[in-house]
Motif scaffolding. Structure first.
Motif, PDB file in Angstrom:
ATOM      1  N   UNK A 263       0.827  -1.211   0.000  1.00 41.92           N
ATOM      2  CA  UNK A 263       0.000   0.000   0.000  1.00 41.92           C
ATOM      3  C   UNK A 263       0.858   1.255   0.000  1.00 41.92           C
ATOM      4  N   UNK A 264       2.180   1.108   0.080  1.00 45.05           N
ATOM      5  CA  UNK A 264       3.065   2.246  -0.101  1.00 45.05           C
ATOM      6  C   UNK A 264       3.955   2.594   1.069  1.00 45.05           C
ATOM      7  N   UNK A 265       3.501   2.346   2.300  1.00 48.68           N
ATOM      8  CA  UNK A 265       4.293   2.783   3.454  1.00 48.68           C
ATOM      9  C   UNK A 265       5.171   1.665   4.003  1.00 48.68           C
ATOM     10  N   UNK A 266       4.714   0.422   3.898  1.00 46.43           N
ATOM     11  CA  UNK A 266       5.484  -0.732   4.356  1.00 46.43           C
ATOM     12  C   UNK A 266       5.461  -1.797   3.268  1.00 46.43           C
ATOM     13  N   UNK A 267       6.552  -2.571   3.207  1.00 45.44           N
ATOM     14  CA  UNK A 267       6.678  -3.620   2.210  1.00 45.44           C
ATOM     15  C   UNK A 267       6.806  -4.971   2.916  1.00 45.44           C
ATOM     16  N   UNK A 268       6.648  -6.079   2.164  1.00 47.66           N
ATOM     17  CA  UNK A 268       6.780  -7.401   2.794  1.00 47.66           C
ATOM     18  C   UNK A 268       8.142  -7.586   3.446  1.00 47.66           C
ATOM     19  N   UNK A 269       8.168  -8.433   4.455  1.00 45.36           N
ATOM     20  CA  UNK A 269       9.436  -8.723   5.129  1.00 45.36           C
ATOM     21  C   UNK A 269      10.250  -9.749   4.348  1.00 45.36           C
ATOM     22  N   UNK A 270      11.533  -9.806   4.668  1.00 43.69           N
ATOM     23  CA  UNK A 270      12.455 -10.777   4.071  1.00 43.69           C
ATOM     24  C   UNK A 270      12.449 -10.687   2.541  1.00 43.69           C
ATOM     25  N   UNK A 271      12.693  -9.476   2.029  1.00 46.37           N
ATOM     26  CA  UNK A 271      12.684  -9.245   0.588  1.00 46.37           C
ATOM     27  C   UNK A 271      13.840  -9.971  -0.096  1.00 46.37           C
ATOM     28  N   UNK A 272      13.595 -10.304  -1.350  1.00 41.32           N
ATOM     29  CA  UNK A 272      14.628 -10.929  -2.178  1.00 41.32           C
ATOM     30  C   UNK A 272      15.169  -9.901  -3.163  1.00 41.32           C
ATOM     31  N   UNK A 273      16.247 -10.278  -3.794  1.00 40.94           N
ATOM     32  CA  UNK A 273      16.855  -9.392  -4.788  1.00 40.94           C
ATOM     33  C   UNK A 273      16.239  -9.636  -6.157  1.00 40.94           C
ATOM     34  N   UNK A 274      14.930  -9.452  -6.225  1.00 40.37           N
ATOM     35  CA  UNK A 274      14.262  -9.622  -7.511  1.00 40.37           C
ATOM     36  C   UNK A 274      13.281  -8.482  -7.775  1.00 40.37           C
ATOM     37  N   UNK A 275      12.053  -8.586  -7.220  1.00 39.93           N
ATOM     38  CA  UNK A 275      11.003  -7.615  -7.526  1.00 39.93           C
ATOM     39  C   UNK A 275      10.228  -7.284  -6.262  1.00 39.93           C
ATOM     40  N   UNK A 277       6.479  -5.277  -5.236  1.00 39.76           N
ATOM     41  CA  UNK A 277       5.233  -4.860  -5.876  1.00 39.76           C
ATOM     42  C   UNK A 277       4.599  -3.738  -5.073  1.00 39.76           C
ATOM     43  N   UNK A 278       4.072  -2.764  -5.797  1.00 38.16           N
ATOM     44  CA  UNK A 278       3.550  -1.554  -5.177  1.00 38.16           C
ATOM     45  C   UNK A 278       2.308  -1.094  -5.923  1.00 38.16           C
ATOM     46  N   UNK A 279       1.255  -0.727  -5.172  1.00 38.51           N
ATOM     47  CA  UNK A 279       0.082  -0.121  -5.803  1.00 38.51           C
ATOM     48  C   UNK A 279       0.198   1.391  -5.694  1.00 38.51           C
ATOM     49  N   UNK A 280       0.035   2.085  -6.827  1.00 39.79           N
ATOM     50  CA  UNK A 280       0.130   3.546  -6.870  1.00 39.79           C
ATOM     51  C   UNK A 280      -1.244   4.131  -7.157  1.00 39.79           C
ATOM     52  N   UNK A 281      -1.748   4.934  -6.221  1.00 36.73           N
ATOM     53  CA  UNK A 281      -3.029   5.588  -6.460  1.00 36.73           C
ATOM     54  C   UNK A 281      -2.894   6.674  -7.522  1.00 36.73           C
ATOM     55  N   UNK A 282      -1.710   7.252  -7.670  1.00 40.77           N
ATOM     56  CA  UNK A 282      -1.496   8.252  -8.723  1.00 40.77           C
ATOM     57  C   UNK A 282      -1.633   7.627 -10.104  1.00 40.77           C
ATOM     58  N   UNK A 283      -1.079   6.427 -10.262  1.00 38.33           N
ATOM     59  CA  UNK A 283      -1.139   5.737 -11.548  1.00 38.33           C
ATOM     60  C   UNK A 283      -2.392   4.883 -11.693  1.00 38.33           C
ATOM     61  N   UNK A 284      -3.096   4.670 -10.570  1.00 35.84           N
ATOM     62  CA  UNK A 284      -4.304   3.829 -10.576  1.00 35.84           C
ATOM     63  C   UNK A 284      -3.984   2.398 -11.028  1.00 35.84           C
ATOM     64  N   UNK A 285      -2.810   1.904 -10.635  1.00 34.12           N
ATOM     65  CA  UNK A 285      -2.397   0.562 -11.047  1.00 34.12           C
ATOM     66  C   UNK A 285      -1.280   0.077 -10.145  1.00 34.12           C
ATOM     67  N   UNK A 286      -1.012  -1.196 -10.224  1.00 33.42           N
ATOM     68  CA  UNK A 286       0.118  -1.790  -9.509  1.00 33.42           C
ATOM     69  C   UNK A 286       1.339  -1.805 -10.418  1.00 33.42           C
ATOM     70  N   UNK A 287       2.509  -1.671  -9.810  1.00 32.63           N
ATOM     71  CA  UNK A 287       3.756  -1.689 -10.572  1.00 32.63           C
ATOM     72  C   UNK A 287       4.735  -2.635  -9.888  1.00 32.63           C
ATOM     73  N   UNK A 288       5.630  -3.193 -10.682  1.00 31.33           N
ATOM     74  CA  UNK A 288       6.689  -4.068 -10.181  1.00 31.33           C
ATOM     75  C   UNK A 288       8.022  -3.356 -10.316  1.00 31.33           C
ATOM     76  N   UNK A 289       8.670  -3.102  -9.185  1.00 35.48           N
ATOM     77  CA  UNK A 289       9.982  -2.463  -9.196  1.00 35.48           C
ATOM     78  C   UNK A 289      11.062  -3.540  -9.130  1.00 35.48           C
TER      79      UNK A 289
END
Length: 496
Positions: A263-275, A277-289
């Motif tokens: 949702x933008x303020x916190x991300x999943x724990x134990x992240x990997x060095x891959x991707x 995922x974030x939902x952007x209300x400005x873009x009205x869509x989800x994006x993969x960083x």
């Protein structure tokens, strides 16, 4: 009356018993720290009403620096001269400080929380900041939007409609102050007029009499929409479940409409060095960083994720992104947001067309893409999912194209007209960095404290045993001495 020696003996016995019990309790607490640190960690990263993390989530404790850069169109008089490229120069930055708080919070029984976001922007009066009274020349967005909405309609119908509306649609360009183009807005009666025309009803224009790119957003909860996200109780903390009450947005088709990610303020724990995922209300869509590299922020190791070609592609490079086209499948580097902006032909890119197909930059002059200035990135502490550094940059562009039947645009060139780009930055530091450091090292801290407590308790227990054993040996030696001296034991102990 008990003798002093007996009272002393009882006191020593009490002290030994107390020390023995305290050592057992300390040992138990130490083992609990060693074995249960992960439970403590989970509790600290679970969103509950009144918890420590709830305080930081409900009202973001720091203001985010937000800079707006407006593009000034320097040769609008050459618009119909196809041998001359449109030229633009960047103005600004116009610096604001953004404060954010959650509102309309509802705690749900399924371990999720529903809320809205309220954002406030305050202009920075620093003398080095851009002047909001600066005059900016740009294209008139309302006639452009009308031509875009009706571009595929019957030629004669368009011709007749725009001849009728010609008194309102006769200015190709407009000149407004930076403040008016941003939050203040400028008078624009065409928006209200459009609401009365049945052909534009599908666009659901807002009931405004002014227009600005951020008009009516200051202090509003409507633009951001309603979020539902996990709290960490029977759900994933920080992960969005629905937006506006749905798992799909109405602005895209197929998989592109799915709502997922942070949702933008916190991300999943134990992240990997891959991707991530974030939902952007400005873009009205989800994006993969995409993971870019490791970097250290305030002494804390983080993973840096960037918006790469996959985020901005329309199917040119990645066929699965074709559902983001919305009827205009252009070269990579532009995302069509016209469905999300009341029909305005808005396309977003990175600033100065960075990472976009060279096609866009070749059609105009003034773009100077720079990876150091124009990259979109977020650096996240991987174990906790807490952002360490935010460097979000995005540019809004208007798609100009020839539209037969619309006099103003019948002979128009085809190009992306840059309007504005924004930069939002934040880097953790001070007390907040210290808290994240404690969270990251919680296992080491808990285990170290636990081991110290266990070692100390063992030492205390050994001390009690040693004292009792020493006392016993002294008594034994004393009895041996009395026996050798033929002194009655009873008489001696009565004197003791």
């Amino acid at each position: 009356m008990p003798s002093v020696s007996k009272m002393k003996a009882k006191s020593v016995l009490f002290q030994n018993k107390f020390l023995f019990c305290a050592s057992l309790l300390l040992s138990f607490c130490g083992l609990a720290f060693i074995c249960l640190w992960s439970v403590i960690f989970d509790c600290l990263l679970t969103l509950r009403e009144g918890s420590l993390i709830h305080k930081f989530w409900k009202v973001i404790p720091v203001a985010l620096e937000t800079e707006f850069h407006l593009y000034n169109w320097t040769n609008p008089e050459d618009f119909y001269n196809l041998s001359v490229k449109p030229r633009f120069e960047e103005t600004g930055p116009y610096r604001y400080w953004q404060n954010e708080r959650k509102s309309d919070i509802i705690w749900n029984d399924n371990g999720t929380v529903t809320f809205k976001q309220m954002k406030y922007w305050h202009y920075d009066n620093d003398e080095n900041n851009g002047n909001l009274s600066n005059k900016i020349v740009t294209i008139n967005p309302v006639p452009l939007a009308a031509s875009f909405i009706l571009r595929n309609w019957n030629y004669f119908f368009k011709k007749g409609l725009f001849v009728t509306l010609h008194p309102f649609f006769h200015n190709l360009q407009l000149t407004q102050t930076a403040g008016e183009l941003l939050f203040d807005g400028y008078p624009e009666p065409l928006i209200k007029l459009a609401k009365t025309v049945p052909f534009f009803a599908q666009c659901n224009f807002p009931n405004w009499d002014r227009f600005g790119w951020a008009y009516n957003r200051n202090g509003s909860t409507e633009f951001e929409g309603t979020y539902n996200m996990g709290t960490g109780i029977n759900s994933t903390f920080g992960e969005i479940n629905t937006w506006e009450g749905k798992k799909r947005t109405p602005f895209f088709d197929g998989a592109c409409a799915e709502v997922y990610g942070s949702a933008g303020q916190f991300f999943p724990r134990n992240l990997k060095k891959d991707v991530v995922k974030l939902f952007s209300s400005d873009l009205r869509r989800s994006v993969n960083l995409t993971f870019d590299r490791e970097e250290t922020i305030a002494g804390i190791l983080g993973y840096r994720y960037i918006a790469d070609d996959r985020v901005l592609d329309n199917g040119t490079i990645y066929p699965q992104n074709r559902c983001f086209c919305n009827g205009e499948c252009l070269p990579s580097g532009m995302v069509n947001l016209s469905n999300t902006r009341h029909g305005f032909p808005m396309f977003v890119s990175l600033p100065h067309f960075y990472r976009a197909d060279p096609y866009y930059g070749n059609l105009i002059e003034g773009m100077k893409p720079d990876p150091d200035k124009h990259q979109f990135s977020i650096t996240i502490e991987p174990m906790t999912g807490i952002p360490l550094k935010v460097d979000v940059k995005i540019q809004a562009n208007l798609y100009v194209q020839p539209v037969p039947g619309v006099l103003m645009f019948e002979s128009a060139p085809r190009f992306m007209l840059p309007v504005i780009w924004t930069s939002q930055t934040y880097e953790i530091g001070g007390f907040h960095a210290f808290l994240v450091f404690l969270l990251v090292n919680l296992s080491v801290i808990c285990v170290s404290v636990g081991v110290c407590m266990v070692v100390f308790s063992i030492g205390a227990f050994a001390f009690v045993v040693y004292k009792r054993q020493t006392k016993y040996l002294r008594q034994e030696k004393h009895i041996e001495f009395l026996k050798e001296q033929n002194i009655p034991l009873k008489m001696n102990f009565e004197k003791m």
